[in-house]
Design a protein around this motif. Structure first.
Motif: not given
Ligand SMILES: NC(=O)c1ccc[n+]([C@@H]2O[C@H](COP(=O)([O-])OP(=O)(O)OC[C@H]3O[C@@H](n4cnc5c(N)ncnc54)[C@H](OP(=O)(O)O)[C@@H]3O)[C@@H](O)[C@H]2O)c1
Length: 279
Positions: A5-10, A58-62, A98-100, A127-129, A146-148
């Motif tokens: 998922t989220g193929v159009n993201g980074q 895929a995620a809401y990342t703003a 993928i978390s943060t 939300s990510k947790y 978890r990435a950063s």
């Protein structure tokens, strides 16, 4: 078959690229193909496709906007993730979520272990947790990674911003008291692919090696790009943002090492390769 998922993201973009490079059958999908907030559609899509693994990028990342859009952020990061996890359970697929670093409270100056002081400071981090918790509740065959400070070719990020502003301005103020590790998607993607092929389930931290402040990161970007912009180190108190960010984002890689995965290269090495890729 691996679904991404989220193929159009980074990250999603580079995960699909890496899977294709390895000649692994895969399908990358964006919001147009599948809105992850639509529970029934997600269930039908994934149960119809029967993937062996879903790498959920895929995620809401703003992060700042999330402070005003808590409901939308949760809809995507908590319930969207739950929708994917439920469908994975139905078809017995592995799931990589993928978390943060933003799940932590950011206190202290030592790297956070996996079960460190979880206390998100922002709506996005919370939300990510909560997304992590959904994955853990529903599945046994899961990886939480978890990435950063993520940067990749396909999207906007700190490096691109510094390159743009660094070419325009004589000096830039950048915060020097938030410490963490940049993560190059082209380095994280191979690890996620390795995980998808393995059964060493669990929670992991995965970033490029080494720690820096945002100001040190900016200085290295400017130096490597041969720009002349000066980076002025300022404290977070002089650069207030809507969302509170952790001061300490150092992540321990113990679980990665214990499971026999390779550590990612240093962030400086990654940055050098990224600048070449950008050209
Ligand atoms: N960026 C960072 O610094 C960072 C740091 C730590 C962890 N992470 C995590 O790493 C993962 C990848 O991040 P990234 O930087 O690659 O994110 P990104 O570039 O913002 O990509 C996220 C993708 O998710 C898609 N998306 C959003 N809502 C969706 C929905 N309802 N249905 C389907 N797709 C939807 C977006 O599509 P649209 O373009 O249509 O909105 C976007 O293409 C995320 O889980 C993120 O939380 C990121």
């Amino acid at each position: 078959m691996i679904l991404v998922t989220g193929v159009n993201g980074q990250l999603g973009f580079d995960v699909v690229k890496e899977l294709k490079r390895r000649k692994i059958e895969c399908l990358g999908i964006g919001r147009e193909e599948l809105d992850i907030t639509d529970k029934d559609v997600v269930f039908d899509y994934i149960t119809g496709l029967m993937p062996e693994c879903v790498i959920h990028c895929a995620a809401y990342t703003a992060v700042d906007r999330a402070e005003d859009e808590e409901e939308l952020c949760a809809k995507v990061n908590v319930y969207g993730t739950e929708n994917i996890a439920k469908a994975c359970k139905e078809v017995n697929a592995k799931m990589i979520y993928i978390s943060t670093d933003y799940v932590f409270d950011g206190q202290g100056d030592t790297p956070f272990e996996i079960e460190g002081n979880i206390k998100p400071l922002s709506v996005y981090g919370k939300s990510k947790y909560e997304g992590e918790l959904k994955v853990k509740e529903l599945l046994e065959k899961y990886f939480i990674v978890r990435a950063s400070w993520v940067f990749g070719i396909n999207g906007n990020n700190f490096v691109k911003t510094m390159l743009r502003l660094g070419a325009e301005k004589e000096s830039l103020n950048v915060v020097c008291d938030q410490i963490g590790s940049p993560t190059y998607t082209a380095d994280l993607a191979p690890l996620l692919c390795d995980m998808g092929m393995s059964e060493k389930y669990g929670v992991y931290h995965a970033t490029n090696e080494g720690f820096c402040s945002w100001a040190e990161f900016a200085e290295e970007i400017i130096r490597m790009a041969n720009l002349s912009c000066a980076i002025k180190h300022i404290p977070t108190s002089e650069y207030l943002t809507k969302a509170v960010r952790p001061f300490n984002s150092r992540l321990s890689k113990k679980s990665l090492i214990d499971s026999g995965y390779n550590l990612l290269p240093s962030w400086k090495d990654a940055l050098g390769r990224y600048l070449v890729e950008l050209k």
